[in-house]
Design an enzyme around this catalytic site. Structure first.
Site, short mmCIF file in Angstrom:
data_model
loop_
_atom_site.label_atom_id
_atom_site.label_comp_id
_atom_site.label_asym_id
_atom_site.label_seq_id
_atom_site.Cartn_x
_atom_site.Cartn_y
_atom_site.Cartn_z
CE LYS A 80 47.12 28.42 45.80
NZ LYS A 80 46.09 29.80 46.05
CB SER A 155 44.75 31.22 42.62
OG SER A 155 45.38 31.77 44.27
CB SER A 179 44.41 33.37 46.48
OG SER A 179 44.31 34.15 45.57
#
Lengths: 510, 502, 107
Positions: A80, A155, A179
């Site tokens: 990420k 997210s 997330s």
């Protein structure tokens, strides 16, 4: 070489193939690079694909297989883009870091790099990890491979979509209010948030310091444990990191005999979509078939967890994001006339609307005259949420709930209503407030879209949780291949209000 | 408590009618940069005067994802300061974030301490004009220093008028200890003495050199006035970031009458931050930033609490160096020195150590004191050297002192010897020998000179015998001249009286 | 911290005015346009109204959780670690002058 299906391959199987010499690391990496080339135009999971580096490094792993023989060597991973990677631009999906070249690497990432994983690239996220759909990215919109008109969650939506779409064997994400778990649930994969402090936050671009944790997104629970083994460890550079009391074990359980599984009534009263509820109830039946006992429990302060989170997280974020000012790195506005102009326009132009909203809420909550009413109060609610869990875990061993109240929702359907978006995290936020480990595994489909089951455990109960998840995973037998379906209308669930979620006691499990 | 020390200020400056007497109320804050190896929250070296931005890292540059970790030695040094100030070291303390935007603050917050500081509730005794005063200490806490800002393009190097500014992060993150007093300081002179002696105490602890030119120690003063004898506190103004004792006193000497004048004219004192201009001798308000005071303190989530074990504190207390105040008392008792002399010798650890070495090497307490405070200190000042690093060792000075004590060399000749000892780095005995500076005490040798001088000055002999006793001084001078300054004055005096009174 | 509330009335506490929004934007050094301010005021008011749910609880005696871990005394040795070479430290800087980070006039 056997034909590999990146939509189904697990790290465990891939490792076996590598060790048995049935595939080379370079060939394995190529499988994923090819898949990325094939589906990225539709999925858009990656902000940056480091294909050259990946190809070269996988070749090196093959050449030095003797030296690079560890359990992760040669396995392709996506990271990420809120974890700094030296030499590779790290953007946090924000304009304000669009050109940021990190001068160091996050500890958790460095640990897996040192175990010779092959990094495929940096994945998309909600800007600064603030969001539940990845729509807040300033870079691009990521689509859920199960239905390209829906969101992958957030997210860590890029990481989840990449794993689900076969564009990575596994991925790293971060979880502050859900997330990792919520996108894992929406994308039909496994995602886990460890106990707070288990994984170093050094190099994780901070959102909410007391809530953030890095964790794995994988295709199986076994893979999750394997990756977690290499992420954990006390880091002298992170004063809030701790050594786990026992090493992470690779799970093998097939039964849940003797386990007491708590089911919190409050989590089922938050407007769970009927299809999600149905899958959840079926899963609870499986839980009992495997020898566990389901026990209804109460976590009485659940409804206050979301309000508390939406003060604590933005408050900490408002301070964590204050360093983005155009002075030492990142975006700088054009022709600032003076210092104040530099700060205000750099930040005004560099941050997206959700980030600005949260900075504003956070600043307000901490400002003179409001601390006690907001931040002070939220920290007390946090204590109550923790105590709820402590009391519950005196009665049960693990807690089960749906991960998300809904399946993947249509892109754009909640972007006009921040509060509706925030409600996506109502089941995941409490575990962050209490610092507890939690995992999401797929437990079925509803209208063709994945449903996630969440397990929450006491602090440092990673092994217990992974074993239980492993056993359940086996019993559920979820087929993990998304169809990359073209957008199609979803029938409205009866009695369901897609625009918002309200607390409905009559829906609670009786 | 210090009421009788407060300097009452007569109102009515500038010819206006006298309306009352006022007393100043002064509180002080001292910031001390610690001499640890590394910064407060990262492993970068703490350095002085290096080229810009050579000592930075992701943490002190506030790169995304960087995290602080507390420097253990900084905590130890902070506890030592707290103990020296008789504070209660709190069993638990935490850090807070103090949020504001400024280019020298890369995180846009300073990691500091707020309502759970390291130590609280102490006191410091200090001397002003022979009188002992006590100032209560409100707190001692830990924080990190800001980076260095240089303003360019303007004429004065100050912010106003500059075109741009430059930031050097070498200093950013240096451990900083803040000492805050209660408003117990009764006058500008007392403030100066307080800070001077507090600084000496911190230096004695070995935790900071407190180099003022380099800004290692800085202070703020909060000052207000009130009617003499009143218990209420008036509105205070703040004088910030001074690193000179002289400026502090001047600033207070300017600000206090200004407040008195304003109050007597019926005006209200604004609570504001002031800048003192030493050239004009006036205080002017700094541009006020309205939100500057909304620091939005909240507990630092990246750091865990510190629980200070009493046993550890006691261990530190047992190994505290001797502090100036205690040493001054000891010198008075042990060496029979006056308070004034003990203060000169005892305030600085280096000079005190040197003095005690001289005594240990056999010189008498008082002569050693005089020589150390006199010739030796003058030498250090002239040569810009630290005590113990002069060109005369304690052992050699002791020998010189003993040679004076036993009459081998006269006091005045000894000063000459001392000068030569500095230049030639030689032993006193050798210099005396080589340059023939030894005191002549031999009676027969001196008899000859005395007789000669008496014989050569019959007019003065007449005067002396006629009653002008003070003429003996002339004869002593002549004898000294004839002997090249080496005659033992005591013996010369005896011989002259015998010769003249005969 | 016993900081008195700016507005004592319960019902007003969760409202945020456009003036508040501008003040907070200044505090946070965020430039917001006129229309942005108006929209944001509405959004923030809604969020704060939801957050205000917490005021239902009587929790004066509940201790706040500043740290979810039960860990204390994490410190490090006062030992030097290599700093960044200056080129790396300045590498990302948008404006550099004389080996320093350059910012526009502050006066």
């Amino acid at each position: 070489m056997t034909t590999l299906d990146p939509l189904r391959l697990t790290a465990r199987d891939a490792k076996r193939l590598l060790v048995d010499g049935e595939i080379s690391a370079a060939e394995l990496t190529k499988v994923y690079l090819d898949q990325i080339a094939a589906v990225e135009p539709k999925v858009r999971a990656y902000i940056l694909v480091t294909s050259d580096n990946a190809a070269k490094y996988s070749t090196k792993v093959d050449r030095e297989m003797q030296a690079m023989r560890g359990p992760l060597a040669g396995l392709p991973i996506a990271v990420k883009d809120n974890m700094v990677t030296e030499g590779v631009t790290t953007t946090c999906a924000s304009r304000i870091l669009h050109n940021y070249q990190p001068v160091y690497t996050a500890t958790a990432v460095r640990q897996v790099w040192e175990d010779h994983v092959v990094m495929l690239g940096k994945t998309n996220l909600d800007e600064f990890a603030m969001g539940s759909s990845t729509e807040n990215s300033s870079c691009q919109v990521t689509a859920n491979p199960w239905d390209l008109s829906t969101v992958p969650g957030g997210s860590s939506g890029g990481s989840a979509a990449a794993v689900a779409a076969g564009e990575a064997l596994w991925a790293l994400g971060s979880d502050t209010g859900g997330s990792i778990r919520q996108p894992a649930s929406l994308c039909g994969i496994v995602g886990m948030k460890p106990t707070y402090g288990a994984v170093s936050r050094y190099g994780l671009i901070a959102f909410a310091s007391s809530l953030d944790q890095i964790g794995p997104l994988t295709r199986s629970v076994y893979d999750c444990a394997l990756l977690l083994q290499h992420l954990v460890g006390r880091d002298p550079r992170d004063a809030t990191s701790v050594e786990l009391p026992e090493p992470v074990a690779l799970p093998s359980a097939e039964r849940l005999d003797g386990l007491r599984m708590g089911v919190p009534s409050e989590y089922l009263a938050v407007g769970i979509e009927p299809g999600v509820r149905a899958r959840f109830d079926e899963t609870l039946a499986r839980v009992e078939e495997l020898g566990a006992t389901c026990v209804e429990i109460s976590l009485p302060h659940t409804e206050y967890a979301l309000p508390a989170y939406y003060i604590i997280a933005p408050a900490e974020a408002s301070a964590n994001l204050a360093r983005f000012d155009g002075v030492r790195y990142g975006y700088r506005c054009a022709d600032p006339v003076d210092l104040t102009d530099l700060y205000e326009r750099t930040r005004g132009e560099g941050f997206g609307p959700e980030v600005k909203r949260r900075i504003m809420i956070g600043t307000y909550a901490l400002s003179a005259g409001y601390y006690d009413a907001y931040y002070g109060r939220a920290q007390k609610v946090r204590t109550l949420v923790r105590r709820d869990f402590e009391a519950a875990f005196a009665e049960v061993d693990l807690i089960a709930s749906p991960t998300s109240p809904t399946v993947a929702f249509k892109a754009g359907s909640r972007t006009d209503d921040p509060l509706a978006m925030y409600m996506s995290d109502v089941c995941t936020i409490p575990a962050n407030l209490a610092g507890l480990p939690a995992i999401s595994i797929p437990c079925g489909l509803s209208d063709g879209l994945p449903v996630g089951l969440q397990l929450i455990g006491p602090a440092f109960s990673e092994n217990r949780m992974l074993e239980a998840a492993h056993a359940l995973e086996g019993a559920i037998g979820f087929d993990t291949a998304p169809p990359f379906a073209d957008p199609r209308p979803r029938p409205e669930a009866e009695g369901w209000n897609p625009g918002g979620i309200t607390y409905r006691p009559e829906d609670a499990q009786s | 408590m210090n009421g009788d020390r407060r300097q009452p200020i007569e109102g009515g400056a500038g010819g206006a009618p006298l309306t009352g007497r006022w007393e100043p109320v002064i509180g002080l804050e001292m910031h001390v940069e610690l001499d640890t190896q590394t910064k407060m929250f990262c492993g970068c070296a703490v350095t002085k005067g290096d080229d810009p931005n050579l000592h930075t890292c992701p943490v002190c540059l506030a790169h995304p994802g960087a995290l602080p970790v507390v420097n253990r030695r900084a905590v130890e040094y902070a506890v030592r300061i707290a103990l020296a100030l008789n504070c209660t070291v709190q069993p638990r303390n935490i850090f807070h974030r103090k949020n504001y935007f400024y280019p020298d603050l890369p995180k846009a917050y300073q990691i500091s301490q707020y309502d759970e500081p390291l130590a609280t509730g102490g006191w410091f005794e200090y001397w002003v004009d022979g009188e002992k005063l006590r100032c209560r200490i409100n707190r001692v806490h830990m924080e990190e220093d800001a980076a260095k800002l240089v303003h360019a393009g303007g004429e004065t190097g100050r912010i106003a008028g500059s075109d741009y500014s430059m930031v050097d992060f070498n200093r950013g993150g240096t451990p900083l200890i803040e000492i805050v007093t209660e408003p117990d300081v009764p006058s500008p002179e007392a403030a100066r003495e307080f800070l001077h002696q507090l600084r000496a105490t911190v230096v004695a602890l070995g935790v900071s050199e407190c180099n003022m030119e380099e800004g290692q120690v800085r202070w703020d003063a909060n000052v207000s006035v009130r009617p003499a004898g009143s218990e209420q506190l008036g509105t205070r103004t703040e004088l910030k970031n001074m690193n000179s004792f002289r400026y502090l006193q001047q600033a207070l000497d300017a600000e206090i009458p200004r407040q008195v004048e304003a109050l007597e004219a019926g005006e209200v004192i604004e609570q504001e931050t002031l800048h003192f201009d030493p050239d004009t001798g006036t205080t002017t308000p700094l541009r006020s930033k309205e939100e500057a005071h909304d620091y939005r303190y909240f507990p630092e989530p990246d750091l865990v609490p510190l629980e200070i074990a009493p046993a550890w504190v006691e261990g530190l207390r047992a190994t505290q160096p001797e502090l100036p105040a205690a040493r001054v008392e000891r010198f008075m008792g042990q060496y029979g020195l006056s308070r004034a002399d003990a203060t000169v010798l005892g305030s600085s650890g280096a000079l005190a150590g040197f003095y005690e070495e001289v005594v240990a090497a056999g010189a008498g307490d008082k002569p050693a004191a005089n020589w150390t405070m006199g010739e030796y200190l003058a030498h250090l000042n002239a040569a810009g050297l630290e005590a113990g690093h002069g060109h005369v060792t304690a052992e050699r000075l002791a020998r010189l002192v003993k040679l004076v004590e036993d009459g081998t060399v006269s006091t005045s000749a000894a000063k000459d010897v001392f000068t030569r000892m500095i230049e030639e780095r030689a032993e006193p005995e050798a210099i005396i020998e080589e340059h023939g500076l030894g005191q002549i005490s031999d009676t027969s040798e001196l008899e000859a000179i005395v007789s000669g001088v008496v014989a050569a000055n019959p007019a003065q002999v007449e005067q002396y015998r006629g009653g002008k006793q003070q003429v003996i001084g002339y004869f002593v001078g002549q004898v000294m001249k004839a002997s090249g300054g080496r005659a033992n004055p005591q013996v010369v005096n005896d011989l002259l009286r015998r010769a003249l009174d005969a | 911290m016993a900081v008195p509330l700016r507005r004592p009335q319960q019902e007003e506490r969760d409202m945020i005015s456009e003036d508040d929004v501008r003040y907070v934007a200044r505090l946070a050094r965020l430039h917001i346009e006129q229309d942005e301010a108006a929209r944001m005021t509405g959004e923030l008011a809604k969020i704060l109204a939801h957050v205000d749910k917490m005021s239902e609880l009587a929790i004066a005696d509940v201790p706040p959780t500043a740290h979810v871990l039960d860990v204390v005394n994490v410190t490090r040795e006062d030992k030097e670690r290599p700093s960044l070479p200056r080129e790396e430290a300045l590498h990302n800087a948008p404006a550099v002058s004389d080996d320093c980070f350059r910012v526009p006039r502050m006066g």
